[in-house]
Structures are given as C-alpha cells and as structure tokens.
Design a protein around this motif. Structure first.
Motif, PDB file in Angstrom:
ATOM      1  N   GLY B 187       1.764  -7.055   9.410  1.00  0.00           N
ATOM      2  CA  GLY B 187       0.704  -6.042   9.421  1.00  0.00           C
ATOM      3  C   GLY B 187       1.193  -4.718   8.848  1.00  0.00           C
ATOM      4  O   GLY B 187       0.476  -4.057   8.090  1.00  0.00           O
ATOM      5  N   SER B 188       2.435  -4.345   9.179  1.00  0.00           N
ATOM      6  CA  SER B 188       2.966  -3.079   8.656  1.00  0.00           C
ATOM      7  C   SER B 188       3.174  -3.164   7.147  1.00  0.00           C
ATOM      8  O   SER B 188       2.966  -2.191   6.423  1.00  0.00           O
ATOM      9  CB  SER B 188       4.273  -2.733   9.370  1.00  0.00           C
ATOM     10  N   LEU B 189       3.571  -4.333   6.644  1.00  0.00           N
ATOM     11  CA  LEU B 189       3.724  -4.494   5.193  1.00  0.00           C
ATOM     12  C   LEU B 189       2.374  -4.514   4.489  1.00  0.00           C
ATOM     13  O   LEU B 189       2.241  -4.046   3.361  1.00  0.00           O
ATOM     14  CB  LEU B 189       4.490  -5.784   4.882  1.00  0.00           C
ATOM     15  N   ASP B 190       1.375  -5.063   5.182  1.00  0.00           N
ATOM     16  CA  ASP B 190       0.023  -5.112   4.605  1.00  0.00           C
ATOM     17  C   ASP B 190      -0.494  -3.721   4.278  1.00  0.00           C
ATOM     18  O   ASP B 190      -1.243  -3.536   3.312  1.00  0.00           O
ATOM     19  CB  ASP B 190      -0.941  -5.782   5.593  1.00  0.00           C
ATOM     20  N   ALA B 191      -0.106  -2.756   5.108  1.00  0.00           N
ATOM     21  CA  ALA B 191      -0.660  -1.412   4.951  1.00  0.00           C
ATOM     22  C   ALA B 191      -0.043  -0.653   3.776  1.00  0.00           C
ATOM     23  O   ALA B 191      -0.573   0.381   3.372  1.00  0.00           O
ATOM     24  CB  ALA B 191      -0.422  -0.624   6.247  1.00  0.00           C
ATOM     25  N   LEU B 192       1.039  -1.159   3.221  1.00  0.00           N
ATOM     26  CA  LEU B 192       1.731  -0.434   2.152  1.00  0.00           C
ATOM     27  C   LEU B 192       1.095  -0.725   0.799  1.00  0.00           C
ATOM     28  O   LEU B 192       0.637  -1.838   0.546  1.00  0.00           O
ATOM     29  CB  LEU B 192       3.216  -0.832   2.139  1.00  0.00           C
ATOM     30  N   GLU B 193       1.113   0.283  -0.041  1.00  0.00           N
ATOM     31  CA  GLU B 193       0.468   0.148  -1.358  1.00  0.00           C
ATOM     32  C   GLU B 193       1.518   0.056  -2.465  1.00  0.00           C
ATOM     33  O   GLU B 193       2.647   0.517  -2.306  1.00  0.00           O
ATOM     34  CB  GLU B 193      -0.427   1.358  -1.622  1.00  0.00           C
ATOM     35  N   PHE B 194       1.089  -0.499  -3.580  1.00  0.00           N
ATOM     36  CA  PHE B 194       1.958  -0.582  -4.751  1.00  0.00           C
ATOM     37  C   PHE B 194       1.504   0.436  -5.785  1.00  0.00           C
ATOM     38  O   PHE B 194       0.319   0.534  -6.071  1.00  0.00           O
ATOM     39  CB  PHE B 194       1.911  -1.990  -5.358  1.00  0.00           C
ATOM     40  N   PRO B 195       2.456   1.156  -6.375  1.00  0.00           N
ATOM     41  CA  PRO B 195       2.074   2.117  -7.409  1.00  0.00           C
ATOM     42  C   PRO B 195       1.857   1.421  -8.746  1.00  0.00           C
ATOM     43  O   PRO B 195       2.222   0.259  -8.924  1.00  0.00           O
ATOM     44  CB  PRO B 195       3.279   3.056  -7.468  1.00  0.00           C
ATOM     45  N   PHE B 196       1.305   2.177  -9.695  1.00  0.00           N
ATOM     46  CA  PHE B 196       1.143   1.661 -11.047  1.00  0.00           C
ATOM     47  C   PHE B 196       2.436   1.926 -11.814  1.00  0.00           C
ATOM     48  O   PHE B 196       2.980   3.018 -11.756  1.00  0.00           O
ATOM     49  CB  PHE B 196      -0.038   2.355 -11.729  1.00  0.00           C
ATOM     50  N   ARG B 197       2.928   0.942 -12.491  1.00  0.00           N
ATOM     51  CA  ARG B 197       4.205   1.068 -13.201  1.00  0.00           C
ATOM     52  C   ARG B 197       3.956   1.173 -14.700  1.00  0.00           C
ATOM     53  O   ARG B 197       3.304   0.310 -15.292  1.00  0.00           O
ATOM     54  CB  ARG B 197       5.077  -0.152 -12.898  1.00  0.00           C
ATOM     55  N   LEU B 198       4.496   2.230 -15.300  1.00  0.00           N
ATOM     56  CA  LEU B 198       4.536   2.358 -16.748  1.00  0.00           C
ATOM     57  C   LEU B 198       5.995   2.248 -17.175  1.00  0.00           C
ATOM     58  O   LEU B 198       6.888   2.593 -16.408  1.00  0.00           O
ATOM     59  CB  LEU B 198       3.994   3.722 -17.176  1.00  0.00           C
ATOM     60  N   GLN B 199       6.202   1.760 -18.381  1.00  0.00           N
ATOM     61  CA  GLN B 199       7.575   1.672 -18.871  1.00  0.00           C
ATOM     62  C   GLN B 199       8.226   3.049 -18.817  1.00  0.00           C
ATOM     63  O   GLN B 199       7.695   4.017 -19.342  1.00  0.00           O
ATOM     64  CB  GLN B 199       7.581   1.151 -20.307  1.00  0.00           C
ATOM     65  N   THR B 200       9.354   3.139 -18.148  1.00  0.00           N
ATOM     66  CA  THR B 200      10.006   4.433 -17.980  1.00  0.00           C
ATOM     67  C   THR B 200      11.164   4.594 -18.960  1.00  0.00           C
ATOM     68  O   THR B 200      11.827   3.637 -19.332  1.00  0.00           O
ATOM     69  CB  THR B 200      10.547   4.571 -16.544  1.00  0.00           C
ATOM     70  N   PHE B 201      11.374   5.840 -19.359  1.00  0.00           N
ATOM     71  CA  PHE B 201      12.460   6.169 -20.270  1.00  0.00           C
ATOM     72  C   PHE B 201      13.366   7.188 -19.591  1.00  0.00           C
ATOM     73  O   PHE B 201      12.989   7.803 -18.606  1.00  0.00           O
ATOM     74  CB  PHE B 201      11.905   6.751 -21.575  1.00  0.00           C
ATOM     75  N   GLY B 202      14.529   7.367 -20.133  1.00  0.00           N
ATOM     76  CA  GLY B 202      15.426   8.385 -19.604  1.00  0.00           C
ATOM     77  C   GLY B 202      16.559   7.780 -18.809  1.00  0.00           C
ATOM     78  O   GLY B 202      16.831   6.583 -18.863  1.00  0.00           O
ATOM     79  N   THR B 203      17.199   8.639 -18.059  1.00  0.00           N
ATOM     80  CA  THR B 203      18.358   8.232 -17.263  1.00  0.00           C
ATOM     81  C   THR B 203      18.078   8.505 -15.791  1.00  0.00           C
ATOM     82  O   THR B 203      17.595   9.591 -15.451  1.00  0.00           O
ATOM     83  CB  THR B 203      19.597   9.033 -17.711  1.00  0.00           C
ATOM     84  N   PRO B 204      18.337   7.558 -14.916  1.00  0.00           N
ATOM     85  CA  PRO B 204      18.070   7.807 -13.492  1.00  0.00           C
ATOM     86  C   PRO B 204      19.060   8.810 -12.916  1.00  0.00           C
ATOM     87  O   PRO B 204      20.220   8.855 -13.351  1.00  0.00           O
ATOM     88  CB  PRO B 204      18.253   6.418 -12.858  1.00  0.00           C
ATOM     89  N   PRO B 205      18.638   9.618 -11.938  1.00  0.00           N
ATOM     90  CA  PRO B 205      19.572  10.565 -11.324  1.00  0.00           C
ATOM     91  C   PRO B 205      20.587   9.831 -10.450  1.00  0.00           C
ATOM     92  O   PRO B 205      20.368   8.693 -10.033  1.00  0.00           O
ATOM     93  CB  PRO B 205      18.655  11.457 -10.476  1.00  0.00           C
TER      94      PRO B 205
END
Lengths: 163, 409
Positions: B187-205
């Motif tokens: 039930g707790s996982l059900d409540a979580l949402e997924f974001p929209f993913r676009l191809q990302t560029f750059g360097t992660p911090p």
C-alpha cells in the motif's frame, strides 16, 4: 572545381563530430537504430564532401576521418550487435566514394559538369544505397557484401575509362 | 530472488490439467441436462433438436466454467496431447517470484510466461530458450493487479505446450481502499508516483544535500533523481581517442596540403609505390582508430538507487537531517555498474529503506535479478521482462530506461 582535403575541410568534418561526442553521454536511455547511430557521422562527411566540392581522393579522406566517430556512435548508442553494422557502414562509405570517383573525369573541359553537386550527390547515393538498403531489410553482412560489390564495379568502371 | 514476505495474499488453486478436459466437461454437462429432461416425454432426434441440445450444452459448459472461475487451472492446448503443470507457489506482490513448469515430455525450445493485468493488458514476463529440461523454473515479476499468468512453449517432442493460472484474492490480503491484494508495504508503494524521464545530459554531482533532494517528500526526490542523479557520465577514454584522431586528421591534412604544393613546384616525386604505401598506412591507421573507438565507446549498463526519506519532514527540518548529504558511490559489478546515493556515514533511520531505482540497460541483458536481492519489495513502473543469460542466470531484458520504487532490507 573540386578541392583537395585541406586542413579546413578536415576541421569541417571532424570538429562538429567531436563536439557532439563530447556533448552526448556515454549511453542513452534507449538504444537507437544502428543505421541512424552509425550513419549520421558518415552522412555529415557526405554533406561536407558535397558542400565543399571535395575531389574523389579528398572524399575518401573525409569518410575515413568520420569512420571512427561512426564506430563510437554504433558502440555507444546503437542496437546490438553493432559490429556487422560497422562493417556495413564502412563498406557503404567505400562504395559511395568509389561511385563518386567513377563519375569524375580528368578532362578539364568535362570537369565542371562532372563535379556538379547534384550529380555528385546522386552518385554517392547510388553507391551507398544498395548496401544500406539490403543491410536494413535483410542483414548487415549482406549489405556489406553488396557494398563491396558496388565498390568493386565502380572501381572497375573507373579503371576501364582511364585506359 | 527476493525473499517473499506477506504470504497468504494470493492462493494458487489448482495446477495441471489435460488436453481433454474441456471435452469431458462438455460431455458431463450434456449428461446432466439429459437427466433433467427424463420425465416421460418422447425425445425427438431431429436435426433441430440436436442443434438445440448442442447450444444448451455449450451454455452449460460456459456457466460451469464461470462458476468454477477457471481458478488456478492450468490447461494444455486442446488436441495437442501435451500436458503441462504450472506451479506458481504463493506469489508475492511487488516482488520477483518463481514458478515451476513441467510437462510429461519435458520442455524444449522457446518458453514464455505472460501475465495479464486486471485491465486486460498482457505483459511478457519471462522468456527463454532451452535445449531440453524436464521442468523449468521461471522467474517473473508479480504486482497486485496481476490476475493470471500463462505459459506458452513446446515440449520435448515439439508439440505446443501451454498452461495458465488465475490468481484469487484472499480476504485477508485485500486492500480496503482499492480492492487489490497487498499489505501495508504494498500500500505504501502504491501511493508513490513516477516522474517523467527525459534523456539527461551533463555530469552527476558527487553529493547532494538531503534537504535539497527530498525537501517535499518522495515525489520531489524521484523527480530530482531522474533529472540530476541518474545521469550517465561521459567516457573519457573514448573522447580522448577521438580528440587525438581529430588532431591527427588535421595535421595529416596540413602535411598533405604542403606536399601537394611542393609537388606542384616539382620538389617531390609522386610514384605509384609511394602512393600505395601512403594508402596502406592510411587504411591501417583508420582501422586501428576505428577499432579503438568501437571498443571504448560501449558503456556498461547502470543500476541507480537513491535513498529517499519516507516522510517529508525527515528531510526538511527534523533535527540532525539538515546537514546530511547523499553521497554517490559507484561499484563495478562486471556486466553492470551499481551507482547508489546513500546518506553519509551510517544509514539514518529516516530513510525507512525506501529507494528510488533507475535501470539503464538498453543494449544487452546486463542486470541480474540477484541485484535486487537486497530489496524485499519492488514496484516497477512497467512490469519488466526477465530472460536467462548465456550463463543461465536470470536477468532483466534490455529495455528503455526503467524506474522502480524499492523497499531495502
């Protein structure tokens, strides 16, 4: 008038490709078609050949300069397996250059119409298209073989005309 | 395989049936209807009567099947003679589960397991090609909306083999809110949402403050994770090789230009041997650089995971969390690279084991199912396909970027 492969032409071919390679990440979220991934750097080289009116020898150099970028893009972004596609791309580039060379002439009087941009474009498309079409529709190895055949026929025609 | 918890949510009813079962059911239904009609009336054996009887039999057969609900019945393709038993055990929702398929003549060739969601959508959950096996263990992902699984394959003699199991919801496991089976964790996982993913560029911090990452709770955390943290960096080696090649092409073109100018003034010869030598060198050089760029260009698959505060207050104000940083850790697992974002030092209790997960494996099957052993529950945005690798390990099939919420042990 056709031109040799000058340092400016070399920079024109390779620097934009290097900039794109630096800008793009090491891998994409989705694998793209190998025809697109490997074909774009070679297509850029073809555009430079046409726009810069490079002579046949310079055209070969331009495609050779773009080939490592094509290999990089195939490995990083293309669907698997990439190796047959690399051979298919290299063979189709060779066929395009050979067809473009077969359509050229050494006679100064005939050179102007022979080096017409539309004609050069058509010759390169005719050289590359059979192999790429077969690679897309059947298998990359088949496309590679057909491109090699086209290149061989174009070189044969070139040699016969020179004699 | 993730440890299965929260049992008795789903009951498997029956596994195994034979190809002649539907026909027998029709015959028995027909006999029952015949008994009811035995009241002294003369039976007319005309064509019309036969057709009516057939229709009645079919109706009764359908009613019987629906009254039984086809629950848990595994059946073979009619007429094929192939027997299949599909034993799904007691599947756990939001987790990878195992089922066993066996047949009288064994299993050979392609083997595929499909799952049907409550809305009728059919997903391919498992796919493999095997030489021959008496029974096959199938790993598949189950989620609460999964109502049935069906196996399709061929037996050792090449005949079609199929079996299906329909899941029933047990009373104790049904969620009060949405009617699906599950427990508190599901039930707790059900409540979580997924974001929209676009191809990302750059360097992660290298690190990110928790307050910035998940100040407004898991939804914001997931959004920031896909946009800034789950980023594929660049391969320095391949870029250096290409940069060197660019320089070499530029220099070679300059030298060639000077040589041609010198040849025009009659300073250098231009014989066939010299040309052939140059051409051979050029071909060798281009081939070597192309091979290098090809080998260095391929980046390994990546399994991202970021620790997420389960409560929004944990990240944005509770004592001791203001200065907490999520630090990037990268571990090479051979076929894939695990990149995790965890709190600095010892893991704080505020995470509650909640992780936002991203899987980038578009080219080949690289991430094994065993990589998720540390998660007791996983909610994928879309049910993933599991395949078997060359070494027999079960792995996630290559696919566009996948996202999941997970509860870490």
């Amino acid at each position: 008038m056709s031109r040799p492969f000058s340092p400016a032409a070399a920079a024109f071919v390779t620097l934009p490709l290097l900039a794109v390679a630096v800008a793009l990440p090491a891998g994409l979220d989705t694998a793209i078609s190998p025809l697109v991934a490997g074909g774009l750097p070679l297509a850029w080289a073809a555009i430079v050949v046409i726009v810069s009116r490079l002579d046949p020898e310079a055209s070969a150099a331009a495609f050779a300069a773009a080939l490592p970028f094509s290999a990089h893009a195939l490995a990083a972004f293309g669907q698997r397996p990439p190796l047959p596609w690399l051979f298919a791309m290299a063979a189709s580039a060779a066929a395009a250059v050979a067809a473009r060379a077969a359509g050229s002439t050494r006679r100064a009087a005939e050179r102007a119409p022979a080096e017409n941009q539309a004609r050069v474009t058509m010759l390169m498309v005719l050289g590359a298209a059979p192999g790429l079409t077969l690679a897309r529709l059947a298998s990359p190895w088949g496309g590679c073989a057909v491109s090699a055949l086209v290149a061989g026929l174009a070189l044969l025609a070139l040699e016969r005309r020179r004699r | 395989m993730i440890r299965q918890v929260g049992s008795d949510l789903v009951r498997k009813r029956i596994s195994g049936i034979f190809s002649t079962e539907p026909a027998r059911a029709v015959r028995s239904a027909g006999r029952r209807r015949g008994d009811d009609l035995g009241n002294g009336r003369v039976r007319v054996r005309g064509r019309e009567e036969k057709e009516k009887k057939k229709i009645k039999n079919i109706v009764v057969f359908v009613i019987l099947m629906f009254s039984e609900g086809f629950n848990g019945v595994a059946h073979a393709v009619p007429g094929s003679g192939a027997l299949a038993v599909l034993d799904t055990g007691t599947p756990t929702g939001y987790a990878f589960n195992e089922a066993t398929v066996s047949g009288r003549n064994g299993i050979s060739g392609s083997a595929t397991l499909f799952g049907t969601s409550v809305d009728g959508t059919r997903f391919k959950l498992f796919e493999s090609t095997i030489g021959f096996a008496e029974s096959l263990t199938v790993t598949y992902y189950a989620w609460p909306e999964l109502v049935s699984v069906s196996f399709e394959g061929t037996d050792g003699e090449g005949a079609d083999l199929s079996a299906s199991v329909r899941f029933l919801k047990s009373g104790s496991g049904v969620n009060a809110e949405d009617g699906t089976w599950g427990d508190r964790e599901a039930g707790s996982l059900d409540a979580l949402e997924f974001p929209f993913r676009l191809q990302t560029f750059g360097t992660p911090p290298g690190a990110i403050p928790v307050a910035e990452f998940a100040g407004d709770g898991p939804k914001r955390a997931a959004r920031i994770a896909v946009a800034r943290l789950f980023v594929t960096g660049r391969r320095a080696a391949s870029i250096i090789a290409l940069a060197l090649w660019t320089t070499a092409v530029f220099v070679a073109a300059g030298l060639r230009h000077r040589e041609q100018a010198g040849a025009a003034r009659g300073q250098a010869g231009n014989g066939f041997r010299r040309k052939a030598l140059k051409f051979s060198m050029l071909v060798c050089l281009v081939s070597a650089i192309t091979a290098t760029a090809f080998m260095l260009g391929s980046a390994p698959a990546e399994l991202f995971a970021a620790a997420v505060p389960a409560r929004s207050g944990a990240a944005s104000g509770e004592a001791g969390t203001e200065s907490v940083l999520l630090v990037r850790q990268s571990i090479d697992h051979g076929s894939y690279r695990g990149i995790s974002w965890n709190p600095q030092g010892e893991e704080k209790s505020w995470t509650d084991g909640l992780r936002f997960i991203g899987i980038r494996s578009p080219h080949t099957a690289s991430v094994p199912i065993s990589a998720f052993d540390a998660y007791r529950r996983l909610r994928f945005k879309n049910p993933p396909l599991v395949i078997t690798g060359p070494d027999g390990r079960t792995m996630l099939a290559p696919a566009p970027f996948m996202m999941a919420w997970g509860l870490h042990e």
